[in-house]
Design a protein around this motif. Structure first.
Motif, PDB file in Angstrom:
ATOM      1  N   ARG A  71       0.825  -1.156  -0.192  1.00 15.79           N
ATOM      2  CA  ARG A  71      -0.045   0.039   0.110  1.00 15.79           C
ATOM      3  C   ARG A  71       0.920   1.186  -0.316  1.00 15.79           C
ATOM      4  O   ARG A  71       1.932   1.355   0.744  1.00 15.79           O
ATOM      5  CB  ARG A  71      -1.004   0.025   1.231  1.00 15.79           C
ATOM      6  CG  ARG A  71      -1.698   1.004   1.293  1.00 15.79           C
ATOM      7  CD  ARG A  71      -2.609   1.166   2.847  1.00 15.79           C
ATOM      8  NE  ARG A  71      -3.535   2.247   2.796  1.00 15.79           N
ATOM      9  CZ  ARG A  71      -4.871   2.138   2.959  1.00 15.79           C
ATOM     10  NH1 ARG A  71      -5.104   1.156   3.346  1.00 15.79           N
ATOM     11  NH2 ARG A  71      -5.479   3.250   2.982  1.00 15.79           N
ATOM     12  N   THR A  72       0.423   2.158  -1.115  1.00 17.25           N
ATOM     13  CA  THR A  72       1.182   3.708  -0.884  1.00 17.25           C
ATOM     14  C   THR A  72       0.073   4.584  -0.639  1.00 17.25           C
ATOM     15  O   THR A  72      -1.220   4.197  -0.677  1.00 17.25           O
ATOM     16  CB  THR A  72       1.818   3.850  -1.870  1.00 17.25           C
ATOM     17  OG1 THR A  72       1.236   4.036  -3.242  1.00 17.25           O
ATOM     18  CG2 THR A  72       2.901   2.747  -2.213  1.00 17.25           C
ATOM     19  N   ASP A  73       0.376   5.648  -0.589  1.00 13.90           N
ATOM     20  CA  ASP A  73      -0.697   6.708  -0.665  1.00 13.90           C
ATOM     21  C   ASP A  73      -1.471   6.823  -1.936  1.00 13.90           C
ATOM     22  O   ASP A  73      -2.486   7.646  -2.125  1.00 13.90           O
ATOM     23  CB  ASP A  73      -0.099   8.121  -0.214  1.00 13.90           C
ATOM     24  CG  ASP A  73       0.806   8.737  -1.086  1.00 13.90           C
ATOM     25  OD1 ASP A  73       1.417   7.926  -2.004  1.00 13.90           O
ATOM     26  OD2 ASP A  73       1.198  10.080  -1.153  1.00 13.90           O
ATOM     27  N   LYS A  74      -0.933   6.240  -3.100  1.00  8.13           N
ATOM     28  CA  LYS A  74      -1.922   6.398  -4.246  1.00  8.13           C
ATOM     29  C   LYS A  74      -2.267   4.921  -4.807  1.00  8.13           C
ATOM     30  O   LYS A  74      -2.879   4.828  -6.030  1.00  8.13           O
ATOM     31  CB  LYS A  74      -0.743   6.837  -5.473  1.00  8.13           C
ATOM     32  CG  LYS A  74      -0.315   8.308  -5.083  1.00  8.13           C
ATOM     33  CD  LYS A  74       0.675   8.898  -6.197  1.00  8.13           C
ATOM     34  CE  LYS A  74       0.769  10.221  -5.650  1.00  8.13           C
ATOM     35  NZ  LYS A  74       1.764  10.784  -6.573  1.00  8.13           N
ATOM     36  N   GLU A  75      -1.698   3.839  -4.033  1.00 12.97           N
ATOM     37  CA  GLU A  75      -2.120   2.488  -5.089  1.00 12.97           C
ATOM     38  C   GLU A  75      -2.107   1.322  -3.934  1.00 12.97           C
ATOM     39  O   GLU A  75      -1.354   1.615  -2.814  1.00 12.97           O
ATOM     40  CB  GLU A  75      -1.232   2.135  -5.931  1.00 12.97           C
ATOM     41  CG  GLU A  75      -1.320   0.901  -6.454  1.00 12.97           C
ATOM     42  CD  GLU A  75      -0.673   0.587  -7.680  1.00 12.97           C
ATOM     43  OE1 GLU A  75      -0.601  -0.644  -8.092  1.00 12.97           O
ATOM     44  OE2 GLU A  75       0.169   1.376  -8.248  1.00 12.97           O
ATOM     45  N   ILE A  76      -3.064   0.481  -3.702  1.00 11.41           N
ATOM     46  CA  ILE A  76      -2.980  -0.752  -3.026  1.00 11.41           C
ATOM     47  C   ILE A  76      -3.126  -1.757  -4.016  1.00 11.41           C
ATOM     48  O   ILE A  76      -3.905  -1.832  -5.077  1.00 11.41           O
ATOM     49  CB  ILE A  76      -4.067  -0.840  -2.149  1.00 11.41           C
ATOM     50  CG1 ILE A  76      -4.304   0.251  -1.044  1.00 11.41           C
ATOM     51  CG2 ILE A  76      -4.175  -2.064  -1.129  1.00 11.41           C
ATOM     52  CD1 ILE A  76      -5.728   0.440  -0.305  1.00 11.41           C
ATOM     53  N   PHE A  77      -2.044  -2.843  -3.710  1.00 11.85           N
ATOM     54  CA  PHE A  77      -2.142  -4.080  -4.752  1.00 11.85           C
ATOM     55  C   PHE A  77      -1.840  -5.344  -3.915  1.00 11.85           C
ATOM     56  O   PHE A  77      -1.456  -5.175  -2.801  1.00 11.85           O
ATOM     57  CB  PHE A  77      -1.415  -3.877  -5.977  1.00 11.85           C
ATOM     58  CG  PHE A  77       0.267  -4.224  -5.556  1.00 11.85           C
ATOM     59  CD1 PHE A  77       0.429  -5.597  -5.593  1.00 11.85           C
ATOM     60  CD2 PHE A  77       1.236  -3.093  -5.261  1.00 11.85           C
ATOM     61  CE1 PHE A  77       1.932  -5.824  -5.234  1.00 11.85           C
ATOM     62  CE2 PHE A  77       2.288  -3.766  -4.968  1.00 11.85           C
ATOM     63  CZ  PHE A  77       2.837  -5.029  -5.044  1.00 11.85           C
ATOM     64  N   PHE A  78      -2.445  -6.407  -4.538  1.00 15.97           N
ATOM     65  CA  PHE A  78      -2.035  -7.777  -4.009  1.00 15.97           C
ATOM     66  C   PHE A  78      -1.868  -8.399  -5.471  1.00 15.97           C
ATOM     67  O   PHE A  78      -2.386  -8.277  -6.298  1.00 15.97           O
ATOM     68  CB  PHE A  78      -3.082  -8.043  -3.192  1.00 15.97           C
ATOM     69  CG  PHE A  78      -4.448  -8.593  -3.689  1.00 15.97           C
ATOM     70  CD1 PHE A  78      -5.060  -9.683  -3.922  1.00 15.97           C
ATOM     71  CD2 PHE A  78      -5.343  -7.528  -3.643  1.00 15.97           C
ATOM     72  CE1 PHE A  78      -6.352 -10.087  -4.417  1.00 15.97           C
ATOM     73  CE2 PHE A  78      -6.712  -7.554  -4.139  1.00 15.97           C
ATOM     74  CZ  PHE A  78      -7.146  -8.923  -4.407  1.00 15.97           C
ATOM     75  N   LEU A  79      -1.187  -9.433  -5.372  1.00 13.75           N
ATOM     76  CA  LEU A  79      -0.756 -10.443  -6.272  1.00 13.75           C
ATOM     77  C   LEU A  79      -0.881 -11.842  -5.731  1.00 13.75           C
ATOM     78  O   LEU A  79      -0.760 -12.249  -4.825  1.00 13.75           O
ATOM     79  CB  LEU A  79       0.804 -10.439  -6.389  1.00 13.75           C
ATOM     80  CG  LEU A  79       1.658 -11.103  -7.351  1.00 13.75           C
ATOM     81  CD1 LEU A  79       0.976 -10.652  -8.963  1.00 13.75           C
ATOM     82  CD2 LEU A  79       3.063 -11.077  -7.317  1.00 13.75           C
TER      83      LEU A  79
END
Length: 149
Positions: A71-79
């Motif tokens: 997580r950043t302040d512009k994006e959340i991702f999971f793989l």
């Protein structure tokens, strides 16, 4: 092979992330093949998801492991990466990106896959594209801002 499908959702990216639940996962399942969730731990690193795909004459198991989540302040991702795949897949890696877009969000499904042969890669591509395009209106409806009456 690689495939990317993007969907714009009228909701903050934090709220979209909060909506990535088993309930959403069930809503995203296409009409065919019917999918039964055997295990859904969540969308964080170390979580597992196991499914049973029902092709009427036979069933196939699909098990994925969430191998990364950030997580950043512009994006959340999971793989998620395939651990046990149906016979028609030999490799699966799916990066779910939840990207801030002003007050809205872009969901990007970035998929890398392989089937047993190069020919079946190309035959499978349009089927996979259709399965993920099917998700676009579901994402928009299930994750949109709720209007107050």
């Amino acid at each position: 092979m690689k495939l990317t499908i993007k969907t714009s959702v009228q909701q903050s990216f934090q709220q979209v992330w909060a909506g990535f639940t088993e309930d959403l996962f069930n809503k995203l399942s296409p009409p065919f093949p019917p999918v039964k969730v055997i295990q859904f731990d969540g969308c964080r690193k170390g979580d597992e998801v196991e499914l049973e795909l029902n092709f009427l004459l036979f069933k196939q198991r699909w098990k994925s492991l969430i191998t990364d989540q950030q997580r950043t302040d512009k994006e959340i991702f999971f793989l998620d990466e395939g651990v046990k795949l149906p016979f028609f897949l030999s490799f699966w890696r799916h990066r779910h990106r939840i990207i801030k877009d002003g007050n809205n969000t872009i969901i990007a499904d970035e998929i890398e896959f392989r089937t047993p042969t190069l020919l079946t890669n190309y035959l499978f591509y349009p089927l996979l594209w259709a399965q993920f395009a099917y998700r676009k209106p579901i994402y928009r409806k299930a994750l949109a801002k709720r209007r107050r009456i």
